[in-house]
Design an enzyme around this catalytic site. Structure first.
Site, PDB file in Angstrom:
ATOM      1  N   HIS A 153       0.838  -1.197   0.000  1.00 47.70           N
ATOM      2  CA  HIS A 153       0.000   0.000   0.000  1.00 47.70           C
ATOM      3  C   HIS A 153       0.876   1.252   0.000  1.00 47.70           C
ATOM      4  O   HIS A 153       1.541   1.556   0.980  1.00 47.70           O
ATOM      5  CB  HIS A 153      -0.891  -0.041   1.247  1.00 47.70           C
ATOM      6  CG  HIS A 153      -1.840   1.098   1.389  1.00 47.70           C
ATOM      7  ND1 HIS A 153      -1.728   2.030   2.397  1.00 47.70           N
ATOM      8  CD2 HIS A 153      -2.924   1.442   0.660  1.00 47.70           C
ATOM      9  CE1 HIS A 153      -2.710   2.905   2.288  1.00 47.70           C
ATOM     10  NE2 HIS A 153      -3.452   2.577   1.243  1.00 47.70           N
ATOM     11  N   GLU A 171       0.531  -0.768  -4.824  1.00 52.83           N
ATOM     12  CA  GLU A 171      -0.607   0.134  -4.994  1.00 52.83           C
ATOM     13  C   GLU A 171      -0.141   1.576  -4.990  1.00 52.83           C
ATOM     14  O   GLU A 171       0.812   1.924  -4.268  1.00 52.83           O
ATOM     15  CB  GLU A 171      -1.610  -0.098  -3.856  1.00 52.83           C
ATOM     16  CG  GLU A 171      -2.875   0.737  -3.921  1.00 52.83           C
ATOM     17  CD  GLU A 171      -2.784   2.041  -3.122  1.00 52.83           C
ATOM     18  OE1 GLU A 171      -3.753   2.834  -3.177  1.00 52.83           O
ATOM     19  OE2 GLU A 171      -1.746   2.280  -2.454  1.00 52.83           O
ATOM     20  N   ASP A 219      -1.743   5.850  -5.556  1.00 54.76           N
ATOM     21  CA  ASP A 219      -2.795   6.822  -5.852  1.00 54.76           C
ATOM     22  C   ASP A 219      -2.238   7.788  -6.878  1.00 54.76           C
ATOM     23  O   ASP A 219      -1.052   8.158  -6.808  1.00 54.76           O
ATOM     24  CB  ASP A 219      -3.179   7.593  -4.592  1.00 54.76           C
ATOM     25  CG  ASP A 219      -3.559   6.672  -3.449  1.00 54.76           C
ATOM     26  OD1 ASP A 219      -4.675   6.155  -3.458  1.00 54.76           O
ATOM     27  OD2 ASP A 219      -2.716   6.476  -2.541  1.00 54.76           O
ATOM     28  N   HIS A 278      -1.168  10.838  -2.665  1.00 52.47           N
ATOM     29  CA  HIS A 278      -2.479  10.476  -2.132  1.00 52.47           C
ATOM     30  C   HIS A 278      -3.380  11.683  -1.896  1.00 52.47           C
ATOM     31  O   HIS A 278      -4.537  11.708  -2.325  1.00 52.47           O
ATOM     32  CB  HIS A 278      -2.320   9.700  -0.817  1.00 52.47           C
ATOM     33  CG  HIS A 278      -3.624   9.335  -0.171  1.00 52.47           C
ATOM     34  ND1 HIS A 278      -4.278  10.169   0.713  1.00 52.47           N
ATOM     35  CD2 HIS A 278      -4.402   8.236  -0.298  1.00 52.47           C
ATOM     36  CE1 HIS A 278      -5.401   9.597   1.102  1.00 52.47           C
ATOM     37  NE2 HIS A 278      -5.501   8.422   0.513  1.00 52.47           N
ATOM     38  N   GLU A 338      -4.997   3.601  -8.147  1.00 55.62           N
ATOM     39  CA  GLU A 338      -6.245   4.198  -7.672  1.00 55.62           C
ATOM     40  C   GLU A 338      -6.376   5.628  -8.183  1.00 55.62           C
ATOM     41  O   GLU A 338      -5.493   6.462  -7.957  1.00 55.62           O
ATOM     42  CB  GLU A 338      -6.314   4.200  -6.146  1.00 55.62           C
ATOM     43  CG  GLU A 338      -7.634   4.796  -5.643  1.00 55.62           C
ATOM     44  CD  GLU A 338      -7.727   4.900  -4.132  1.00 55.62           C
ATOM     45  OE1 GLU A 338      -8.553   5.723  -3.656  1.00 55.62           O
ATOM     46  OE2 GLU A 338      -6.987   4.188  -3.425  1.00 55.62           O
TER      47      GLU A 338
END
Length: 297
Positions: free
Chosen positions: A31, A58, A60, A73, A140
């Site tokens: 993450h 992962e 963002d 993020h 994301e």
């Protein structure tokens, strides 16, 4: 790979019992990289995650004022850099001038954290594709944002440039696109139907209802807090042919909970520790405050 329940079952029938048990472990997604030990969304965080054996990473993504996708993020740069202001109002050059590592709790004078500069999505794609084993990239997209659907268009254009936007199947895809926005997931599915997608959410009504079906999501992604309250989401997703992605799973009891439920992918800030726990269980040296359950997403 973002394996569907059916794919896992087919694989297990061709394995020994020990191999099937190992394959049934949740796949581990780093993450924002190995973000407990390195500043999030930096090359140093992702390099450590890859070295620790993460099955996926992962990130963002947000668009800069001059149209570049960067791995950040928050809407603002204040928390994770030495600057202040909105990502969407700054150029790539302005963002690159900031220090993205000094804020991290592990940072200290003389610490060797590696490259903690700003990372673009293209930088991360190259890092993952050049690694010495297949690793899946979970991207994301954040909404609502100033640039709206342009974010997904830019993501898809970049994936096409690297030849990973049209995989032969969802299981074989090297990239997954995720969002809390059903509209964003639908835009990806409409433009790239073979690319796997995850509809993220924090309520069982949203994830267990018709939203995932309506937008064609191939997986749903509850927080660990939501999943603990509604473990039936796993069976419901499997019955609909969808995989399960759970975030953010950092504690041993939560990892075991996800494994027992049959969660396919777990996102964690501690990829190395999580891989070790899945292989070996909780050892005496691991028992302490960090191993206690949490509801934090």
């Amino acid at each position: 790979m973002l394996l569907s329940p059916g794919t896992l079952n087919r694989q297990h029938r061709s394995m020994s019992a020990a191999e099937a048990l190992s394959a049934a472990h949740p796949f581990v997604v780093a993450h924002r990289g190995a973000s407990a030990d390195r500043p999030e969304h930096t090359r140093a965080a992702y390099a450590l995650a890859l070295q620790e054996g993460a099955d996926g990473v992962e990130c963002d993504v947000r668009l800069t004022r001059d149209g570049h996708l960067v791995c950040v993020h928050d809407r603002r740069v204040d928390r994770t850099s030495t600057g202040t202001g909105l990502v969407s109002e700054m150029t790539l050059a302005e963002l690159r001038r900031l220090d993205w590592g000094a804020w991290h709790s592990g940072s200290r004078p003389g610490a060797a954290h590696g490259d903690t500069g700003l990372l673009t999505l293209e930088d991360l794609i190259r890092l993952v594709l050049d690694w010495n084993r297949p690793v899946k990239l979970f991207i994301e997209t954040k909404h609502p944002v100033r640039y709206g659907a342009l974010v997904e268009s830019k993501v898809l254009a970049l994936l096409h440039r690297y030849g990973i936007a049209s995989p032969p199947s969802a299981d074989l895809s090297r990239a997954v696109v995720m969002s809390f926005s059903a509209a964003a997931v639908w835009r990806i599915r409409r433009a790239a139907p073979m690319l796997p997608t995850v509809l993220l959410g924090e309520t069982s009504r949203y994830l267990g209802g018709g939203a995932a079906t309506t937008v064609g999501a191939t997986a749903v992604g509850p927080s660990i807090a939501t999943l603990r309250e509604h473990p039936e989401l796993v069976d419901r997703a499997a019955a609909q042919g969808r995989a399960m992605y759970c975030w953010t799973v950092d504690h041993y009891e939560d990892i075991e909970f996800c494994r027992e439920l049959g969660v396919g992918w777990i996102a964690t800030n501690h990829p190395g520790r999580t891989k070790t726990w899945l292989r070996n269980g909780l050892t005496g040296s691991d028992r302490g405050p960090s191993a206690q359950p949490t509801n934090q997403g």
